[in-house]
Write an enzyme that holds these catalytic residues in place. Structure first.
Site, PDB file in Angstrom:
ATOM      1  N   ASP A   8      13.484  41.639  31.029  1.00 30.52           N
ATOM      2  CA  ASP A   8      13.735  43.056  30.568  1.00 30.52           C
ATOM      3  C   ASP A   8      14.835  43.631  31.228  1.00 30.52           C
ATOM      4  OD1 ASP A   8      13.603  45.557  28.809  1.00 30.52           O
ATOM      5  OD2 ASP A   8      12.630  46.259  30.826  1.00 30.52           O
ATOM      6  N   ASP A  10      16.361  47.550  31.520  1.00 30.98           N
ATOM      7  CA  ASP A  10      16.209  48.914  31.883  1.00 30.98           C
ATOM      8  C   ASP A  10      14.849  49.028  32.389  1.00 30.98           C
ATOM      9  OD1 ASP A  10      18.777  50.432  30.784  1.00 30.98           O
ATOM     10  OD2 ASP A  10      17.824  49.485  29.016  1.00 30.98           O
ATOM     11  N   ASP A 167       8.734  45.839  32.877  1.00 32.95           N
ATOM     12  CA  ASP A 167       8.152  47.094  33.716  1.00 32.95           C
ATOM     13  C   ASP A 167       7.197  48.083  32.716  1.00 32.95           C
ATOM     14  OD1 ASP A 167      10.235  50.073  32.798  1.00 32.95           O
ATOM     15  OD2 ASP A 167      10.630  47.935  32.013  1.00 32.95           O
TER      16      ASP A 167
END
Length: 218
Positions: A8, A10, A167
């Site tokens: 991922d 951001d 995240d």
């Protein structure tokens, strides 16, 4: 045997919340709406630019204003294309990526950020050189947590085995639905406790990621 690590963006490789927040408030100001705190804007991140703007407008009771959703999204994307003055990589990211490349792993990106801004910020932070595979939020008709983008990234990498690093709740669900081992970076934008997210391993320091991938991928 080709193996891959798909990331991922951001909240995982980069902390872009300050620039997302600033871009959102510029859009709000253009349309006479009250600004957000950074914590508020951060809470809207995760499902792509369209949902982000939808949540911004809903939070200001402006979601039903005719034509505003499309115009605000267009404004946001225009600003966001080069909004990386305050975006930084998390500590240890570059060194970890270099180590993974040295292990012979193929690296890919699977993000809900639109592909053009994703490529722009990778170039700005000198990370583009690590990622021959980039699947953005508008690369396919589906977005995470649909598993299709993650499957597409793995397929493009040519890998037989892969691990996904993210995240958030969206990343955990994507990995689970795709049947891919998930490594959870705990310092990003998740909204619920670590123990409530499905993951193979959690880590807070990118110095540990090379060993984690060795353990998962063998």
């Amino acid at each position: 045997m080709t193996r891959a690590v798909i990331f991922d963006l951001d909240g995982t490789l980069i902390d872009s919340a300050p620039d997302i927040h600033a871009a959102a408030n510029k859009v709000m100001a253009r349309h006479g709406l009250a600004p957000f705190t950074q914590q508020e804007a951060r809470g809207f991140v995760g499902h792509g630019a369209g949902i982000f703007i939808e949540r911004c407008l809903a939070a200001r009771n402006a979601g039903d204003r005719p034509g505003l959703q499309a115009q605000a999204l267009s404004d946001f994307l225009e600003i966001y294309e080069t909004a990386f003055d305050h975006t930084v990589t998390y500590s240890g990211v570059t060194e970890a990526l270099e180590n993974l490349i040295e292990q012979g792993l193929v690296l890919g990106l699977c993000t809900n950020k639109p592909e053009s801004p994703a490529r722009a910020v990778l170039r700005h932070l000198d990370l583009a050189r690590f990622f021959p595979v980039i699947i953005g939020g508008d690369s396919l008709s589906q977005r995470k947590p649909d598993p299709a983008p993650l499957h597409a990234a793995i397929s493009a990498s040519g890998a037989r085995d892969a691990v996904f690093v993210g995240d958030s709740e969206v990343d955990a669900e994507t990995s689970h639905r795709a049947g891919i081992p998930f490594a959870l970076f705990t310092e990003g934008y998740r909204k619920i406790p670590v123990e409530e997210l499905t993951h193979r391993v959690a880590f807070s320091d990118f110095a540990h990621l090379p060993d984690i991938t060795r353990t998962i991928l063998g």
